[in-house]
Write a protein that holds these residues in place. Sequence first.
Motif, short mmCIF file in Angstrom:
data_model
loop_
_atom_site.label_atom_id
_atom_site.label_comp_id
_atom_site.label_asym_id
_atom_site.label_seq_id
_atom_site.Cartn_x
_atom_site.Cartn_y
_atom_site.Cartn_z
N GLN A 89 0.81 -1.21 0.00
CA GLN A 89 0.00 0.00 0.00
C GLN A 89 0.85 1.27 0.00
O GLN A 89 0.34 2.36 0.21
CB GLN A 89 -0.95 -0.02 1.20
CG GLN A 89 -1.96 -1.15 1.05
CD GLN A 89 -2.84 -1.33 2.28
OE1 GLN A 89 -3.37 -0.38 2.81
NE2 GLN A 89 -3.00 -2.57 2.72
N ALA A 90 2.13 1.11 -0.26
CA ALA A 90 3.02 2.28 -0.26
C ALA A 90 2.77 3.13 -1.49
O ALA A 90 2.37 2.61 -2.54
CB ALA A 90 4.47 1.82 -0.23
N PRO A 91 3.04 4.43 -1.38
CA PRO A 91 2.85 5.33 -2.53
C PRO A 91 3.77 4.99 -3.70
O PRO A 91 3.48 5.33 -4.84
CB PRO A 91 3.20 6.71 -1.97
CG PRO A 91 3.44 6.57 -0.52
CD PRO A 91 3.43 5.12 -0.16
N GLN A 92 4.88 4.36 -3.42
CA GLN A 92 5.83 3.98 -4.47
C GLN A 92 6.39 2.62 -4.04
O GLN A 92 6.47 2.35 -2.86
CB GLN A 92 6.94 5.02 -4.52
CG GLN A 92 7.71 5.07 -5.81
CD GLN A 92 8.71 6.21 -5.79
OE1 GLN A 92 8.34 7.38 -5.81
NE2 GLN A 92 9.97 5.86 -5.71
N PRO A 93 6.81 1.75 -5.00
CA PRO A 93 7.24 0.41 -4.61
C PRO A 93 8.26 0.44 -3.46
O PRO A 93 9.24 1.18 -3.53
CB PRO A 93 7.90 -0.12 -5.89
CG PRO A 93 7.30 0.66 -6.99
CD PRO A 93 6.95 2.00 -6.44
N HIS A 376 13.61 1.85 -5.80
CA HIS A 376 12.96 0.94 -4.86
C HIS A 376 13.58 1.12 -3.48
O HIS A 376 14.79 0.99 -3.32
CB HIS A 376 13.11 -0.51 -5.34
CG HIS A 376 12.27 -1.46 -4.54
ND1 HIS A 376 11.03 -1.89 -4.97
CD2 HIS A 376 12.46 -2.03 -3.33
CE1 HIS A 376 10.50 -2.70 -4.06
NE2 HIS A 376 11.36 -2.80 -3.05
N TRP A 377 12.75 1.38 -2.51
CA TRP A 377 13.24 1.66 -1.16
C TRP A 377 12.95 0.50 -0.23
O TRP A 377 11.89 -0.11 -0.29
CB TRP A 377 12.61 2.94 -0.62
CG TRP A 377 13.16 4.13 -1.34
CD1 TRP A 377 12.70 4.65 -2.52
CD2 TRP A 377 14.31 4.89 -0.98
NE1 TRP A 377 13.49 5.69 -2.91
CE2 TRP A 377 14.48 5.87 -1.99
CE3 TRP A 377 15.21 4.86 0.08
CZ2 TRP A 377 15.53 6.80 -1.96
CZ3 TRP A 377 16.24 5.78 0.12
CH2 TRP A 377 16.40 6.74 -0.89
N VAL A 378 13.92 0.25 0.65
CA VAL A 378 13.75 -0.76 1.68
C VAL A 378 13.77 -0.07 3.04
O VAL A 378 14.75 0.60 3.39
CB VAL A 378 14.88 -1.82 1.63
CG1 VAL A 378 14.69 -2.85 2.74
CG2 VAL A 378 14.90 -2.51 0.27
N ILE A 379 12.69 -0.20 3.76
CA ILE A 379 12.62 0.31 5.14
C ILE A 379 13.11 -0.80 6.05
O ILE A 379 12.55 -1.90 6.04
CB ILE A 379 11.17 0.70 5.49
CG1 ILE A 379 10.72 1.89 4.62
CG2 ILE A 379 11.04 1.02 6.98
CD1 ILE A 379 9.24 2.19 4.75
#
Length: 433
Positions: A89-93, A376-379
């Motif tokens: 559900q993130a705004p961006q992948p 692509h971001w990793v939290i």
Amino acid sequence: MHYISTRDASLRALLSEAIARGIAPDGGLYVPGEFPHFNTRQFDGLNELPEIAERLLAPFFEGDALASELGAICREAFHFPAPLVTLDQAPQPASVLELFHGPTSAFKDFGACFLAATMERIRRNAPRKLTILVATSGDTGGAVAAAFHNKPWVDVAVLYPKGLVSERQAQQLACWGGNVRTFAVNGTFDECQRMVKEAFLDPALQESHQLSSANSINVGRLLPQMVYYAKSSLELWRQLGRRPNYIIPTGNLGNAMACVWARHVGMPIGEIVLATNANQTITDFLRSGEWQPRPSVATLASAMDVGNPSNMERLRSLHPEFDELQGQLGASSVDDIEIRGTLRRDSHELNRIWCPHTATAAKVYRRMLSRGARGHWVIVSTAHPAKFNDIVEPQTGQEIPVPPALAKLLSLPRQEKELEPTLSALRTQLQQA
Ligand SMILES: *Cc1c(COP(=O)(O)O)cnc(C)c1O
């Protein structure tokens, strides 16, 4: 491979010695004397943490007595997963790297389990029992206690600042008994850390005890942390054909340092962004180039309340030129109001319940997007929110289910002693044992 002191490259040690000593004789931190270089094809066919660990860490064990046992150490230490979960559900992948599936529900379990597996082998024929002293701001002490509990070759003394950790963290620090003794110190984390440092220099304790430390300065804790960055970046690289970027909740810079090393040896990692709380020593430094350690301030993300992050010494030894260092990392600071807001908002909009530390990274993720960041971001999620239910639940309005490992620890009786924040109080306790 040789490890060298950040302060003097002529002080060399093999891995076993660097782990056993913890800190170099001149007070510097051990870092690899030279780094290997991998290309991603060398990991083809490898998918699980233990096998990726064995490949990645082989050069770091080269020449050491532990080298022949690397496979066994990796299978023993990486006995719980580090899943990468899509944030759909993130705004961006984006993905979440969940590092909280170990025995005490925080990423510190990776370092502690690996350290226990290596130290057990290093100490195999040692004549004396080891005493590990650990000062903790919350999560390290529990992870170390869990990893070393009931091992016949070692005693553990955990020092934590009374009243300054969450209720459930305190329970995880004090539920062990046996070879683990827990001290609730009437002081701050900095005072706990000072007591441990003084104990190492105390002639009487040196005589009576074989002391060792398990704090994040030990290179044996950093090496295993590279492994989940290797695994997750390879996974996304294979899927997406591009390098993921990481946002890492940061205090003492141990977790993020491992990510920097993983990228340095060739893992497919793009940008690395540090999320800090209101303790701004690192963010100020990356802006101004001036290193100004200061007393820590208490925040909701208490495991990141560090005013003098010791691993910065390692980062600066890797990139001595400030301009170059500044280009390696981003950093952004998140205050308590923003932590609360992020816990609330993301529980609705993303359907994710964070711990307060992870919330700093989630906030920075949104900030990066609003500034036009791409990719692509990793939290990186450093702890399970159930450890911090007293902070999280009032924000999200939902009760957090407790993972089984944590539930078991919460059901045990608490065993601890109060301690004044002085070396002599600690010495007396240790010598009574
Ligand atoms: C220790 C800890 C951190 C900070 O990690 P560092 O390696 O000290 O930067 C962040 N989150 C949690 C939950 C922790 O326990």
